[in-house]
Each structure stands twice: as structure tokens, then as C-alpha cells.
Design an enzyme around this catalytic site. Structure first.
Site, PDB file in Angstrom:
ATOM      1  N   ASP A   1       0.866  -1.170   0.000  1.00  0.00           N
ATOM      2  CA  ASP A   1       0.000   0.000   0.000  1.00  0.00           C
ATOM      3  C   ASP A   1       0.911   1.230   0.000  1.00  0.00           C
ATOM      4  O   ASP A   1       2.128   1.114   0.183  1.00  0.00           O
ATOM      5  CB  ASP A   1      -0.892  -0.048   1.250  1.00  0.00           C
ATOM      6  CG  ASP A   1      -1.735   1.197   1.420  1.00  0.00           C
ATOM      7  OD1 ASP A   1      -2.337   1.635   0.425  1.00  0.00           O
ATOM      8  OD2 ASP A   1      -1.775   1.731   2.540  1.00  0.00           O
TER       9      ASP A   1
ATOM     10  N   ASP B   1      -0.261   5.071   1.114  1.00  0.00           N
ATOM     11  CA  ASP B   1      -0.536   5.985   2.220  1.00  0.00           C
ATOM     12  C   ASP B   1      -0.474   5.279   3.563  1.00  0.00           C
ATOM     13  O   ASP B   1      -1.064   4.198   3.739  1.00  0.00           O
ATOM     14  CB  ASP B   1      -1.926   6.619   2.051  1.00  0.00           C
ATOM     15  CG  ASP B   1      -1.999   7.538   0.844  1.00  0.00           C
ATOM     16  OD1 ASP B   1      -0.977   8.165   0.522  1.00  0.00           O
ATOM     17  OD2 ASP B   1      -3.078   7.628   0.227  1.00  0.00           O
TER      18      ASP B   1
END
Length: 237
Positions: A8, A10
Site C-alpha cells: 500500500d 498511504d
């Protein structure tokens, strides 16, 4: 066979949310309350489109946005982890699946000189129009009821693995590294030999460590992390 690392962006690679960080570009570094109140659950992408339009209306230019975005801090130990992956590409393939956008991720990775480590980046397309507005699109259309309508990370992951398999590339293990609620869906596709790395203190870790009967069971191992160094140590063990 290689190991596939899925990351991922963020609150995983970077230690904040790129979509909310951009508020630093706004006049007085804040958004109008009516714009904030316009957000509807499951429609974050549409909300960010309105934020980008607001910044464009306020004549916030591309250069200013880029200058602000590349100041985003990386999560502790993540650059060490990414550089290790880059030095061991014979052992690892590495992709990003993120609900951020192509402009932010491209700027931030290139500024840190780590963009070449990633084999693919799957995220929402974003580009500046001739008028200077950052235009955001959804990544794809899907039928998953659990995910935001613009991106189902599970669909992306399964399709990537299938395409790799068609090329003769199979993975001995899949390691998924994330933090948020939208990382749960792809983790449900992992198998017993795979590993889900969930950032401690964030939503994903709570969902995996305190599973609800309403959630789909997870087959993979679950490892909590606070620093990229912990993930690096796990890979080296």
C-alpha cells in the site's frame, strides 16, 4: 520462484495520507467547511476530484503541488526496505496497489530515487489539464460490495497474479504490506503460505487481530509491524 511483495502507499510507504497532505497547498492550509462536508462514504475519489478543482480555482499550480507532495515523510524504515528489495530483484517482484493517484506516487517515488524498484503501480490515474486542474479518474469498475467503487485491491491483485502466471511467472509466497480497511479485501485472497503485514495501531491490524464474525476469514499468517526495518528483518530471517 520469486516472492511477490504487494505494498500500500498511504500510511505504509509514506507516513501520512497523500490526499489529505495536499491541503497544505490550499489557501491558509485549509479547505472550506462545505467542501469537507460534501464527502460521502465510499466516494472518496469523487470528493478528491472536488478538492483538486478547488485548488485549481484558487490558482494553485502544478509546481507548487509537486513541491509540497515530495516533502511527505516516508514511514520509518521503509526506504531501507525498498532499497533492499531493489538490490535483490532476483528474489522479489514488488508492486504498489493504492487508492492515491499516479501523480502523487510518481512524484514521491522519483524524488526519493526508488521508482525503479516497483514493477507495477496500480492506482487512480491523475493528470493536469491544459487549464492547470489536476483531473482524477477511478482505477477501474468492479463488483465488490466491500470496496470503494473506484478500486478493489483484491481484483487488482488477482488479475496481476493471473497475468504473471500466463507469462510463466509463479510466486512461492505473497507478502502484503498495508495499514487500512481497504487492505483487508486483498488479504482475503492470500493463502496459508502467504503473509499479511499489518501496521500496528491502524485499522487493518485491529481487523486482523480482533476478527469479527462479519468478516471473511483470513488464511495467511498475520505479522504486525511498526517500522519497515521489522519487515526487512522478517524477509532476511
Amino acid at each position: 520462484m520469486k516472492t511477490l511483495l504487494v505494498m500500500d502507499f498511504d500510511h505504509t510507504i509514506i507516513d501520512d495520507n497523500s490526499d489529505t497532505w495536499i491541503v497544505k497547498c490550499a489557501p491558509e492550509k485549509k479547505l472550506p467547511q462545505e467542501l469537507i462536508d460534501s464527502y460521502q462514504k465510499g466516494k472518496w475519489n469523487e470528493y478528491m476530484g472536488r478538492v483538486f478543482k478547488y485548488l485549481g480555482d484558487k490558482s494553485v499550480e502544478e509546481g507548487e503541488i509537486k513541491k509540497t507532495m515530495i516533502k511527505m515523510p516516508f514511514t520509518e524504515g521503509m526506504l531501507e526496505l525498498i532499497n533492499f528489495i531493489g538490490k535483490n530483484k532476483d528474489l522479489y517482484d514488488c508492486i504498489i496497489i493504492s487508492d492515491s493517484n499516479t501523480a502523487f506516487i510518481d512524484w514521491i517515488l522519483k524524488a526519493a530515487n526508488v521508482d525503479s524498484v516497483f514493477d507495477k503501480v496500480f492506482t487512480n490515474p491523475a493528470a493536469f489539464s491544459r487549464d492547470g486542474f489536476l483531473i482524477l479518474e477511478g482505477f477501474h469498475v468492479h463488483e465488490c460490495d466491500y470496496c470503494p467503487k473506484n478500486l478493489c485491491k483484491k481484483k487488482v491483485l488477482i488479475e496481476f497474479i493471473d497475468k504473471q502466471s500466463q507469462k510463466g511467472v509463479k510466486y512461492s509466497q505473497i507478502n502484503y504490506i498495508g495499514d487500512g480497511e481497504n487492505d483487508f479485501c486483498p488479504i482475503t485472497s492470500l493463502k496459508k503460505n502467504d503473509v499479511a503485514f499489518a501496521r500496528k495501531g491502524f485499522t487493518l491490524y485491529k481487523m486482523l487481530s480482533e476478527p469479527s464474525q462479519e468478516l471473511v476469514p483470513v488464511e495467511s499468517s498475520v505479522v504486525g509491524w511498526s517500522s519497515g526495518i521489522e519487515i526487512l528483518s522478517y524477509l532476511q530471517s
